[in-house]
Design a protein around this motif. Sequence first.
Motif, mmCIF file in Angstrom:
data_model
loop_
_atom_site.group_PDB
_atom_site.id
_atom_site.type_symbol
_atom_site.label_atom_id
_atom_site.label_comp_id
_atom_site.label_asym_id
_atom_site.label_seq_id
_atom_site.Cartn_x
_atom_site.Cartn_y
_atom_site.Cartn_z
ATOM 1 N N GLN A 52 0.812 -1.207 0.000
ATOM 2 C CA GLN A 52 0.000 0.000 0.000
ATOM 3 C C GLN A 52 0.853 1.267 0.000
ATOM 4 O OE1 GLN A 52 -2.868 0.025 3.162
ATOM 5 N NE2 GLN A 52 -3.658 2.064 2.669
ATOM 6 N N LEU A 94 -6.617 -0.931 -4.774
ATOM 7 C CA LEU A 94 -6.140 -1.377 -3.472
ATOM 8 C C LEU A 94 -7.127 -2.411 -2.946
ATOM 9 C CD1 LEU A 94 -4.129 -0.971 -1.072
ATOM 10 C CD2 LEU A 94 -5.756 0.715 -0.177
ATOM 11 N N LEU A 95 -6.665 -3.646 -2.746
ATOM 12 C CA LEU A 95 -7.531 -4.731 -2.309
ATOM 13 C C LEU A 95 -7.125 -5.193 -0.912
ATOM 14 C CD1 LEU A 95 -7.633 -6.955 -5.553
ATOM 15 C CD2 LEU A 95 -9.072 -4.992 -4.966
ATOM 16 N N ASN A 96 -8.127 -5.575 -0.122
ATOM 17 C CA ASN A 96 -7.877 -6.185 1.183
ATOM 18 C C ASN A 96 -8.179 -7.670 1.069
ATOM 19 O OD1 ASN A 96 -7.552 -6.909 3.834
ATOM 20 N ND2 ASN A 96 -9.269 -5.726 4.622
ATOM 21 N N ASP A 154 -11.420 -9.426 2.205
ATOM 22 C CA ASP A 154 -12.660 -9.329 1.425
ATOM 23 C C ASP A 154 -12.828 -10.485 0.448
ATOM 24 O OD1 ASP A 154 -13.658 -6.959 2.550
ATOM 25 O OD2 ASP A 154 -12.374 -5.733 1.258
ATOM 26 N N ASP A 186 -6.253 -9.362 7.435
ATOM 27 C CA ASP A 186 -6.287 -8.029 6.849
ATOM 28 C C ASP A 186 -4.955 -7.808 6.156
ATOM 29 O OD1 ASP A 186 -8.841 -6.926 7.560
ATOM 30 O OD2 ASP A 186 -8.163 -6.903 9.632
ATOM 31 N N ARG A 187 -5.002 -7.654 4.849
ATOM 32 C CA ARG A 187 -3.763 -7.513 4.069
ATOM 33 C C ARG A 187 -4.073 -6.611 2.879
ATOM 34 N NH1 ARG A 187 0.712 -10.937 3.861
ATOM 35 N NH2 ARG A 187 2.029 -10.723 2.020
ATOM 36 N N HIS A 188 -3.703 -5.348 2.972
ATOM 37 C CA HIS A 188 -3.976 -4.387 1.906
ATOM 38 C C HIS A 188 -2.796 -4.355 0.935
ATOM 39 C CE1 HIS A 188 -6.758 -3.006 5.075
ATOM 40 N NE2 HIS A 188 -7.507 -2.592 4.063
ATOM 41 N N ARG A 189 -3.088 -4.599 -0.326
ATOM 42 C CA ARG A 189 -2.060 -4.581 -1.365
ATOM 43 C C ARG A 189 -2.593 -3.896 -2.625
ATOM 44 N NH1 ARG A 189 0.448 -5.652 2.463
ATOM 45 N NH2 ARG A 189 2.040 -7.269 2.796
ATOM 46 N N THR A 221 -1.887 -8.733 9.293
ATOM 47 C CA THR A 221 -1.118 -9.075 8.099
ATOM 48 C C THR A 221 0.035 -10.025 8.443
ATOM 49 O OG1 THR A 221 -1.603 -6.916 7.121
ATOM 50 C CG2 THR A 221 0.253 -8.148 6.193
#
Length: 467
Positions: A117, A146-148, A151, A157-160, A242
């Motif tokens: 991110q 930007l995907l979590n 979801d 929880d891992r936002h990339r 994460t």
Amino acid sequence: MLKDMKVASFFAGCGGLDLGFRQAGYEVIWANEFDEAIHKTYQFNHPNTCLCKSDIRTLKAADIPDCDGFIGGPPCQSWSEGGKQLGLEDERGQLFFDYIRLIKEKCPKFFLIENVQGIINDKHFSTFLLFLSTLENAGYVVSYSLLNAADYHIPQDRHRVFIVGFLKKLNCTFDFPKPLGKPYITLKKAIGDIVESPRSYTNENVIQEYGRWLNHDIFMGPWDAKFMARNRVRSWDETSFTIQAQAKNCPLHPQAPKMKYISQNQRVFLQGAEHLYRRLSVRECARIQTFPDNFRFFYKNVQDGYKMVGNAVPPRLAKFLALSIKEALFSIQVRKSETSNVLVAYYKNDYQLQQTLRNRLYYVRAGLRRGALQIPVGMAYPIYLLLHNRSNKFLFRIIPEYPKLMSASGLKKLGFMPSGKEYFAFRLESPLSTNLAGMDLSKVRIKGKNRNIAIPYITTIQELISE
């Protein structure tokens, strides 16, 4: 035809992306990974893929077999919010350009790029846009999001950030996979059946053949002050934090109570429960990353196991992205030349409208923040601006060019009152509203008006008329 699509993988690591694409029906025919410590793991789990062990900086297009797509995640340390954020001043950050160079030389039908991110934060956003424009100039329509991972039924929880590009001549439309949302996968469901005690290591060599679970090993190194500054425990009924690449930063097992708050930058283990606090094992991390239990990691030092798992793209998320790419390629169709793109946007009040017309300029938030406009780089630029506020709608012609990136201070000098930091600015050809045959503005329905009328989007004249 699509079921036989072939891809080449770069910065392959242990092959999380590769596994997800294989699960989606692609053939990973070739992969590049320079780190010698990872080679055995990759070759064991991807026996049908040719592994190239060269430095990517030495590779030429001729070294890569013909394929449909490139996939890969350039090193993230240069952009990570937890690091020094040196960006292009770091040699690892410059490897991004080597990946782009090979895309330009080989011209695959599509490519996918994954990164942290931090690459879209304010410090690096201009560099990020440079990457996108370079790919667009190479002949691609480029989308990013930007995907979590949470979801997409991944228990963390891992936002990339993901960048996906298609050759312009294919004229296909790509949509990122829609979030699946709740119910999220909890730690209980992900690792609750692993009840055996893990094997503990610090710096000694790991015993690879032992026990029921492969790689059920934990790092027993000390807890540093940075780690103890925050709670590191998620409960059984929550998703994980994460999964990190550094063993010392690995989240703690949910068997322990959440850490006790002492001050803003200090937490402690709950008194009397100290024995319950341990890091997740390599296997538990792999489960949370959605690797199957038969995916085996080879390492002598347990920290290398955490590194392989933590650097990987969760295979389940990779599969969702691979299927979305396949859907985009499947739905390729020739677009009518008369189709014109329209930017549909909201104006707050009469003052903003007056400033827009006086400056012949309309701005929208840049980046991935709430209310920001997503502009696939390389798409046909919008030539109309439909401004709306309640029942008021105005249609203007705008200059068909890639919008200029402007700061809030620059906009304030023009009389605007932005609340964010960076914006895309579109230039109007004229401050006069225009009319189009076949379009009755009073009957045009604005997408998402009942949910959030402030979010701009790009559509076509034909779609607005049909709505």
